[in-house]
Design an enzyme around this catalytic site. Sequence first.
Site, PDB file in Angstrom:
ATOM      1  CB  CYS A 172      -0.914   0.019   1.213  1.00 50.69           C
ATOM      2  SG  CYS A 172      -1.857   1.580   1.348  1.00 50.69           S
ATOM      3  CB  CYS A 218       0.944   1.561   4.714  1.00 42.75           C
ATOM      4  SG  CYS A 218      -0.668   0.772   4.969  1.00 42.75           S
ATOM      5  CG  HIS A 255      -4.368  -0.790   4.636  1.00 46.41           C
ATOM      6  ND1 HIS A 255      -3.810  -0.185   3.531  1.00 46.41           N
ATOM      7  CD2 HIS A 255      -5.186  -1.765   4.156  1.00 46.41           C
ATOM      8  CE1 HIS A 255      -4.272  -0.759   2.434  1.00 46.41           C
ATOM      9  NE2 HIS A 255      -5.095  -1.730   2.781  1.00 46.41           N
ATOM     10  CG  ASN A 309     -13.695   9.575  -5.292  1.00 48.08           C
ATOM     11  OD1 ASN A 309     -14.627  10.373  -5.257  1.00 48.08           O
ATOM     12  ND2 ASN A 309     -12.694   9.683  -6.158  1.00 48.08           N
ATOM     13  CG  HIS A 367      -6.893   7.966  -0.140  1.00 49.12           C
ATOM     14  ND1 HIS A 367      -7.359   6.677  -0.316  1.00 49.12           N
ATOM     15  CD2 HIS A 367      -6.861   8.511  -1.377  1.00 49.12           C
ATOM     16  CE1 HIS A 367      -7.574   6.452  -1.606  1.00 49.12           C
ATOM     17  NE2 HIS A 367      -7.290   7.547  -2.268  1.00 49.12           N
ATOM     18  CD  GLN A 379      -8.006  11.631  -5.421  1.00 49.04           C
ATOM     19  OE1 GLN A 379      -7.317  12.095  -6.306  1.00 49.04           O
ATOM     20  NE2 GLN A 379      -8.923  10.715  -5.651  1.00 49.04           N
TER      21      GLN A 379
END
Lengths: 404, 404
Positions: free
Chosen positions: B85, B88, B173, B213, B226, B228
């Site tokens: 990932c 992470c 995560h 999203n 996360h 944006q």
Amino acid sequence: MTEPPEASPRVRRTSTTLADGRELIYFDDSEPYLSGAQTREVVDERPLDERPTAGTMRQDALTGDWVSIADHRQNRTFMPPTDACPLCPSGGGTMPSEIPAHEYDVVVFENRFPSFASGSTSASGSTSASGSTSASGSTSASGSTSAGASANPLLAHAPALGRCEVVCFTSDHDARFSSLSPTRARTVVDVWADRTRELSAIDAVEHVFPFENCGEEIGVTLHHPHGQIYAYPFVPARTASLLQRATEHHQRTGRLLGADLLAAELDAESRVVIRGTAWTAYVPYAARWPVEVHLVPNRDVPDLVALDSDERDELAEVYLDLLRRLDLYYEGPGGSPIALPYIAGWHQAPVHQGRDVSRLHLQVMSVLRAPGRLKYLAGSESGVGAWINDVAPEAVATRLREVG
Amino acid sequence: MTEPPEASPRVRRTSTTLADGRELIYFDDSEPYLSGAQTREVVDERPLDERPTAGTMRQDALTGDWVSIADHRQNRTFMPPTDACPLCPSGGGTMPSEIPAHEYDVVVFENRFPSFASGSTSASGSTSASGSTSASGSTSASGSTSAGASANPLLAHAPALGRCEVVCFTSDHDARFSSLSPTRARTVVDVWADRTRELSAIDAVEHVFPFENCGEEIGVTLHHPHGQIYAYPFVPARTASLLQRATEHHQRTGRLLGADLLAAELDAESRVVIRGTAWTAYVPYAARWPVEVHLVPNRDVPDLVALDSDERDELAEVYLDLLRRLDLYYEGPGGSPIALPYIAGWHQAPVHQGRDVSRLHLQVMSVLRAPGRLKYLAGSESGVGAWINDVAPEAVATRLREVG
């Protein structure tokens, strides 16, 4: 009941009525005009609920757009097994199909779960919505306000008048539009024009949009090859945006935006896919979708009704050519082609405004950005309407020329 | 490198630079401010390609909208396995993560595959796009024309200037935003405000849009929680539409459209979900999406920067409350809740226009119209922009009150 006002003489047009009063029209293009001849023999005797009348649409005060609130559609038919396909001919038997015929060529009928419908409860299949208030054109374009009665003008609503139709392209359940014969595709062109003419005559209707959703990735719930036609009681937001730009261009230059854009694309060449006598297909310069093609007439034409016979003939051929290229666009793991899911929609001049500045074009677009990878309309597109396209339009055009 | 200009005193802000020159900023909200303290110990030594500079955007002559043609993004990271990932903490080891730290609280960094970027090749992580032509606001709103040089004005383009950032909400995560602590959510609010303030100061930037999203159904390619932030060099189409309506309303009434709409929803009551001291959440009257909620401040505020400390405190609580209700909205076959996929986006005033008429609001929407059933943006929505919603907004509000 046979009347061929718009269809070419080779097409026999027969209107009839389903059990709940919805209109159904056969367009037979081949001897012995089978389905038309049957209408007196096969009767739809299903115990259907009364046909729904118009639901409600509400105006989004933040944008001016009308949204149809069609909560009766939530339980619509969802991926039935093949032997219960509502778009296959029922043959007058016990199969619960929408089409009471042993066979048909092309058939159109009013959607059983319409987003827009007549305001009357008349079972006559009339194409005229009766005496209801029409919502004025979209405020995105005109700045006009709502027609709905409401305690607060910011919470405006109106009856969702209009009409939604289903167009079955063939009785062959396993076909695609791209597998139709040129003769059959030509019949569909006539049908689109016939329906545009009739739906435009409905009092409440401000815009007619024939379209096809094709592929599970687009959310298609019925696999039988079919399209739809929505007749809206307003000018939809994107149509209003197209109209606004075309009007501004015409005021500034005296010319049609669509014609100047076609000239610019022909001049640039790099995005042109098919260059015909009457039609041109190109990938638009600022394509939003990973695969997007516009198919435009070379002559200035406001809508499908205005196409002459030669233009319709060539449209059938060019559109089949285009769809077959789309079928070959991507290769799967073993090298075999992946049938591209797509949306195809006809942008016509609105019924009552901007007819002198609007120019007909077909927009075909796909959400498949690579085999097995979809483009999602996520934050940027869905939130603020800013599109990101991961694929260069010139590369799309190159591929579509390769597979021609 | 430590500077807390916007974040509250309890948050320690540390800016550093990734191997390819992109800026990364730690926002530590808990003792011992671990990631910030580490920046001298852990260095990003990945052999990264040079950071991409601005790509191109093209103007759609038919609508005036700018489309970013970001063909370098086609090969971006797609669903990596968990142990790779990129969001992470990498801990300075060999794992190819974007975050060179043993641990972090909230971290922001420039997207490695940006749709909008700086025009310079400077590796300084500067937040100022250097001396390039800025495209003027979207023509949907202003009727202004393009800034791009082109042989034909109908084929206009411009550098896709601006900035795209990734905001990691937590180093965990497997978390979701809805599982964050109120303290952490409060930090994210400060981060959104900090980034809005800094991104708004970039020369080319006309609009800043923080969004998340969430869910594979939205096309999310990285499961690590996360969001944006896109800083656009134009006012996007939907934002322009919101601005146009707000401007018209203000000219007509002298009042803010957003404030009047909030008053109308509070008065109607039936769609209100959460009524706080500083915030109100309601399902909009003309919701387009099967599940859609607007979260608005009770005070007139143009953007996140203008929120005071009390408003930020309550926002963290109310937003968590709302997201947890969305987590419970649908039940799966066994009665267990289905985590709702969603898009959440902050509609702020554009940077340089309409700041006196715009009002901040968060739009949260989901494409899930029933468990396992997606709403697709097919012909009507994608073709002409006419939305059909199968679910009554009042029913959505009722359910969201039930699960509170």
